[in-house]
Write a protein that holds these residues in place. Structure first.
Motif, short mmCIF file in Angstrom:
data_model
loop_
_atom_site.label_atom_id
_atom_site.label_comp_id
_atom_site.label_asym_id
_atom_site.label_seq_id
_atom_site.Cartn_x
_atom_site.Cartn_y
_atom_site.Cartn_z
N TYR A 1 -64.30 21.82 42.03
CA TYR A 1 -63.64 20.59 41.62
C TYR A 1 -62.12 20.78 41.72
N SER A 2 -61.45 19.72 42.17
CA SER A 2 -59.98 19.75 42.24
C SER A 2 -59.46 18.32 42.25
N THR A 3 -58.15 18.18 42.15
CA THR A 3 -57.50 16.88 42.28
C THR A 3 -56.56 16.93 43.48
N SER A 4 -56.31 15.76 44.07
CA SER A 4 -55.41 15.69 45.22
C SER A 4 -54.56 14.43 45.10
N THR B 1 -58.98 22.96 50.53
CA THR B 1 -60.29 23.51 50.18
C THR B 1 -60.24 25.02 50.35
N VAL B 2 -61.32 25.71 49.97
CA VAL B 2 -61.35 27.16 50.15
C VAL B 2 -61.42 27.52 51.63
N ARG C 1 -69.03 17.56 51.46
CA ARG C 1 -70.30 18.29 51.52
C ARG C 1 -70.13 19.67 52.18
N GLY C 2 -70.78 20.66 51.56
CA GLY C 2 -70.79 21.99 52.14
C GLY C 2 -69.48 22.74 52.04
N ASP D 1 -70.94 21.73 47.06
CA ASP D 1 -70.00 20.72 47.54
C ASP D 1 -68.66 20.85 46.82
N HIS D 2 -67.66 20.19 47.38
CA HIS D 2 -66.33 20.15 46.78
C HIS D 2 -66.05 18.71 46.36
N TYR D 3 -65.85 18.50 45.08
CA TYR D 3 -65.58 17.16 44.55
C TYR D 3 -64.07 17.05 44.27
#
Length: 367
Positions: free
Chosen positions: A279-282, A299-300, A321-322, A336-338
């Motif tokens: 989870y992160s904010t942008s 992202t990572v 996704r992914g 996933d990355h939200y």
């Protein structure tokens, strides 16, 4: 044939009684009705009834069948193997010491030889624990770390015997090599025997008369060792990596224990993790939120381009996704990355920007 009483009623315990309560209840009844204390026929029947109830309720599988099907579970064709198939605790003709020795691990005299043999046999060494610090990205993708720690290794002078070269350990005369000594004392239950570790050999069964001068009779030396630890992708904070046979040495020829390396993952300034999801904010600009457009999201795996829809509101959540964390069981399966999009309101405007916004407000009918 008389109908059997409910086993819980026989022992005088509730249906949610734990193993300890069941064992305690049976102990009380068995002592009261054992033929050694009461030779009457009625007492013999009650002793048999209590033993039968205990043989079922002390066995998790049989207890589960009994709770579900009652006595029918143990009749011909039932799960316990037919009528009279309670099994496991045939105490007819057994002495008080035999019964309570089996139930309570030698406290009342029974089963002492088995206990001694087990405790003086080969024993696996204890596990050793240590920790290693890794970054968030190293936890996601896996890494290798080299750690230093002190491990006990066999003495290279006596080769682990603890005895001076040319001599050998002798069988302990106090315990006869069993490693245990038995003490008998009077109690409210009668004569009670207890086993303790032999004070002369400390449970090893051996006494070293001439100790190795290098290890002082321990048989081991502490050595600093470097070990490579392969940390799998997807590991989470607090998880441990097990390295076989790098723990404490075993006793009496037993194998070494294992080394457990706890992983401590440092906090990331942007990303937060929950299981395999990130989870992160942008931040996005006011104009991009209103008109739509492309933004770069961290992202990572690096920056990812994302198309923002026109009219996007602040706190809108999107899913990549992914782009999360790999499963520690299968690195090819990722979460996933939200991302929460936060619309940034400008705090400093030049004249041209102010004029444009005033025109926008006028077009919207705002004063």
């Amino acid at each position: 044939m008389a109908e059997k009483r409910d086993f819980y009623e026989v022992l005088g315990v509730s249906k949610d009684a734990d193993d300890r309560a069941i064992k305690k209840a049976y102990f009380k009844l068995a002592k009261k009705y054992h033929p050694d204390n009461d030779p009457s026929k009625e007492a013999a029947e009650k002793f048999k009834e209590a033993s039968e109830a205990y043989s079922v309720l002390s066995d998790p599988d049989k207890r589960r069948q009994y709770d579900q099907f009652g006595m029918a579970a143990f009749e011909q064709g039932g799960g316990a193997g037919g009528a009279g198939g309670f099994g496991g605790f045939d105490f007819s003709g057994a002495s008080m010491d035999d019964i309570f020795g089996d139930l309570f691990g030698g406290m009342f005299g029974g089963g002492r030889s088995r206990t001694r043999a087990t405790r003086n046999g080969p024993m696996r060494g204890a596990n050793v624990r240590t920790s290693v610090n890794i970054t968030f990205e190293e936890a996601v993708f896996g890494c290798s770390k080299t750690i230093e720690l002190n491990l006990r290794e066999p003495c290279d002078t006596c080769h682990g015997t603890g005895a001076k070269p040319g001599t050998h350990a002798e069988t302990c005369s106090k315990c006869g090599g069993s490693g245990r000594v038995v003490q008998t004392q009077q109690s409210i239950f009668g004569m009670m025997q207890t086993e303790t570790t032999c004070p002369d050999c400390h449970g090893s069964g051996k006494v070293i008369r001439e100790k190795c001068p290098k290890c002082h009779g321990t048989g081991y030396m502490v050595k600093k060792s470097k070990l490579k630890v392969d940390i799998p992708a997807g590991i989470d904070n607090g998880m441990s990596v097990r390295i076989r046979d790098k723990g404490e040495p075993g006793q009496n020829g037993g194998p070494r224990g294992d080394l457990l390396v706890e992983v401590r993952v440092t906090r990331h300034p942007i990303f937060q993790r929950s299981d395999t999801d990130i989870y992160s904010t942008s931040p996005i600009s006011f104009s991009t939120a209103a008109l739509g457009g492309k933004v770069l999201i961290k992202t990572v795996d690096g920056q990812v381009e994302y198309q923002v829809k026109p009219g996007t509101q602040t706190d809108t959540k999107i899913r990549l996704r992914g782009k999360g964390v790999p499963s520690v069981r299968n690195k090819n399966v990722r979460g996933d990355h939200y991302v929460t999009l936060v619309v940034q309101v400008p705090t400093k405007l030049n004249m041209k920007q102010k004029k444009a916004l005033k025109e926008y407000a006028k077009a919207c009918g705002e004063e």
